[in-house]
Every structure is written in C-alpha cells, then in structure tokens.
Design an enzyme around this catalytic site. Structure first.
Site, mmCIF file in Angstrom:
data_model
loop_
_atom_site.group_PDB
_atom_site.id
_atom_site.type_symbol
_atom_site.label_atom_id
_atom_site.label_comp_id
_atom_site.label_asym_id
_atom_site.label_seq_id
_atom_site.Cartn_x
_atom_site.Cartn_y
_atom_site.Cartn_z
ATOM 1 N N ASN A 210 0.778 -11.673 -3.085
ATOM 2 C CA ASN A 210 0.405 -10.485 -3.827
ATOM 3 C C ASN A 210 1.687 -9.856 -4.387
ATOM 4 O O ASN A 210 2.788 -10.362 -4.175
ATOM 5 C CB ASN A 210 -0.401 -9.504 -2.965
ATOM 6 C CG ASN A 210 0.351 -9.042 -1.724
ATOM 7 O OD1 ASN A 210 1.585 -8.927 -1.713
ATOM 8 N ND2 ASN A 210 -0.377 -8.779 -0.652
ATOM 9 N N LYS A 212 3.347 -7.124 -3.635
ATOM 10 C CA LYS A 212 4.287 -6.666 -2.611
ATOM 11 C C LYS A 212 5.045 -7.849 -2.015
ATOM 12 O O LYS A 212 6.275 -7.798 -1.835
ATOM 13 C CB LYS A 212 3.536 -5.905 -1.517
ATOM 14 C CG LYS A 212 4.399 -5.400 -0.369
ATOM 15 C CD LYS A 212 3.555 -4.559 0.589
ATOM 16 C CE LYS A 212 4.397 -3.999 1.734
ATOM 17 N NZ LYS A 212 4.798 -5.050 2.682
ATOM 18 N N GLU A 213 4.329 -8.923 -1.712
ATOM 19 C CA GLU A 213 4.960 -10.111 -1.134
ATOM 20 C C GLU A 213 5.914 -10.765 -2.121
ATOM 21 O O GLU A 213 6.973 -11.285 -1.734
ATOM 22 C CB GLU A 213 3.876 -11.095 -0.681
ATOM 23 C CG GLU A 213 3.086 -10.595 0.528
ATOM 24 C CD GLU A 213 1.732 -11.261 0.672
ATOM 25 O OE1 GLU A 213 1.067 -11.015 1.701
ATOM 26 O OE2 GLU A 213 1.314 -12.007 -0.237
ATOM 27 N N ASP A 283 -7.930 -13.144 2.327
ATOM 28 C CA ASP A 283 -8.471 -14.308 3.039
ATOM 29 C C ASP A 283 -9.556 -14.993 2.210
ATOM 30 O O ASP A 283 -9.660 -16.224 2.183
ATOM 31 C CB ASP A 283 -9.067 -13.872 4.389
ATOM 32 C CG ASP A 283 -8.015 -13.338 5.345
ATOM 33 O OD1 ASP A 283 -6.813 -13.550 5.090
ATOM 34 O OD2 ASP A 283 -8.397 -12.702 6.347
#
Length: 337
Positions: A210, A212-213, A283
């Site tokens: 995502n 942020k990652e 997920d």
C-alpha cells in the site's frame, strides 16, 4: 494451469476456475481474540474501567485470514507458518479445524509464542488491546522445519502468497530461497509486504504494497497519485528497479489501485462504498490477485477484480472473508469483460 493455457473467457468461467486452484500461503499467522462485556464502574484499584465479561471469541488473523479468503473464493489454501507450543497455538489449531483448513504446514515451536491480539470491548468500543508476540527471526531449527513444510506443499501449489507481518517467520534468507524454489517449479509468487523484508522479494511475480508500505520500504517521501503522480510513479519505478517483479499492484485506499506490468500502467478509482471497516481489505485484495495470477489473467483485469473485492469487504464490520457470489454479481454489473 499449463503455461500454454488461456485465461478464462468470462467472469463465471473465471470464478469456476478458482475452484481448481491450490494456494500456498507462507507467513505470519495470528489469533484475533475478543472479549466483550459491560462496564459500569471504575476499579477501586486503579482509574480503569471494570469489564464484566459477557462473551469471548477467537478468530483467525494474519496469513490465516488470507487462507479464509482463498477458501471463500473456492480455492484450496495451504498454510505454512510458525506458531508457539502454547495455549494460543492450541486455540489457533482448533480454529483451523473448525474452518476446515489444513494444519499440515504449521510448525510448532517452544521458542516463541503464538501471536495473539486480544481486544477488550465494552458498549461497542475497544478499551484495550493486549498483544502476545515476538518479532525475532526464526532460528535455525524453526527455519529448517518451515522450509521442509514449504518444499513439501509447494509441489501441490498453483501460486504462492507471502503474507508478511514482520513477526520473524519470513526472513531475508528464507524469502529468497522460497522464491527461488517456486521459480524453479514455474509457480508464481505474490507478495503482501511489510517494512522489514520489503527489499528481499526480488523476482516475485506480483508485489502488492500500500502507499504507506511503499514509502517506508523505499524510504522515500511522495504524495498519492492524485496530488503527486510524478513522485508516486518515480517511487514505483525505483521499486521495479530494485526488485524486478513482473507486476506491481499498489493499493491506494480511497483512491483505488494502481498496477504496472512493464510499461503498461493502470489506474483504477475506488468504487463508491459505505465504509464500515477497512480491516482485512488487504487480505482480500492479495487473495483475489493471487488466484488471478495463477490463471494468467491480464493485469488490468486482475487489478479491477482485486479493487472491487477490497471495497466490498470494507462494507462489513470486522475482519471477514469475501463473499464469492456477491463479488461475482458486482463484477458482472460493474466491470467490462
């Protein structure tokens, strides 16, 4: 699916083909425990509420929730993970059995606890969360046992999902080894990364961070594509340079998803939803993406279906697996096929 086979020609055919797939999910499993009750007074011992327990529940979390999503889509999930030789491990194995999930790839260790996240709730509000976990890397004995289970289960897999929560099960060393084993057998690899091992997943088939990652993993600052498309695409280009994945799929929260295969870039907006809870959406996205990759669906179609599924589960309260028939109905109504 044979390398020469064509992807399913229609959405009903695609969803029927899910039923023939076996998915190996390696990574961090956890138990989500809930304690519900009522609180009408403060403790005389400390300024904290006293909760009178009315019910408790344990649910599968982490990589085990990915397994539930894969199962809900009709495929067969195979979990490969480390858990503790403790009460939490006993409860997690019990939940696997209740949900009809195989424990053949689960390794128990006396050297680490099972990851358990216990939430105390009263009057619809979470008062406290208690985490029982370690983030130390798997030791030599644990890694040897995990590798043996992975190698055994890989022979049955059509696709591998790496579900990384930075709890130490996946390490730079075993990630590279597992991807190498999968590549030798022409089994595609799909990655849901976290910060610690972000740059270890070289030559995977699909990499799904995502925003942020992506920022944390690359140690770069940039805006989302609506305000800083050049900065965002430069970050994706840097990611592709470092990891050399076939496909990058970035989830953009309320802005939808971005996907890139070679020079082909796809931006898809989020579908308008009444958002109840974003927990577990990632997920669902990785589960759908993995099945589509296994069936060699084109990247734009894979991104569109994963984007749709991630939004659907956000309408539900709590971490819940996707409903296959609802996803099919929405896909037929909203996606061009």
């Amino acid at each position: 699916m044979p390398a020469t086979a064509l992807p399913p020609a229609s959405l009903p055919d695609l969803f029927a083909a899910f039923n023939q797939l076996t998915v190996l999910i390696v990574g961090d499993v956890m138990l989500d425990a809930y304690v519900w009750g009522r609180s009408v007074r403060l403790s005389p011992e400390a300024p904290v509420p006293v909760v009178n327990v009315s019910r408790t529940e344990q649910r599968l979390g982490g990589a085990a929730n990915v397994a539930l999503n894969v199962q809900a889509l009709g495929a067969t999930p195979l979990l490969c993970a480390l858990i503790g030789d403790d009460a939490g491990g006993d409860q997690l194995l019990e939940r696997l059995e209740v949900n009809g999930l195989s424990a053949a790839g689960i390794v128990r260790s006396g050297a680490r606890p099972t990851t358990v996240k216990q939430r105390i709730l009263a009057h619809g509000q979470q008062l406290l969360r208690i985490d029982s976990e370690v983030e130390t890397e798997a030791d030599a004995a644990e890694n040897e046992a995990l590798t043996a289970r992975f190698t055994e289960l890989l022979a049955r897999a059509d696709v591998v999902i790496f579900e990384d929560y930075d709890k130490g099960v996946l390490t730079e060393s075993n990630i590279r080894h597992f991807i190498s084993l999968a590549r030798e057998r022409d089994v595609p690899t799909v990655v849901d990364p976290k910060k610690k091992n972000f740059l270890a997943y070289q030559h995977c088939t699909l990499f799904k961070p995502n925003l942020k990652e992506l920022r944390e993993g690359l140690k770069l600052e940039f805006g989302d594509p609506t305000t800083d498309r050049a900065g965002f695409e430069a970050a994706v280009a840097r990611l592709r340079e470092l990891l050399e994945p076939d496909t990058v799929l970035v989830t953009l929260s309320e802005h939808g998803v971005f996907a890139q295969l070679q020079n082909q870039k796809t931006y898809l907006p989020a579908h308008l939803r009444t958002i109840s809870d974003v927990s577990g959406a990632g997920d669902t996205v990785i589960s759908i993406a993995a099945l589509c990759v296994a069936l060699r669906l084109p990247v734009p179609a894979t991104a569109a279906l994963a984007n749709l599924g991630g939004g659907l589960v956000c309408e539900q309260v709590g971490v819940v697996p996707i409903e296959k028939q609802k996803l099919l109905a929405e896909a037929q109504a909203l996606l061009s096929w």
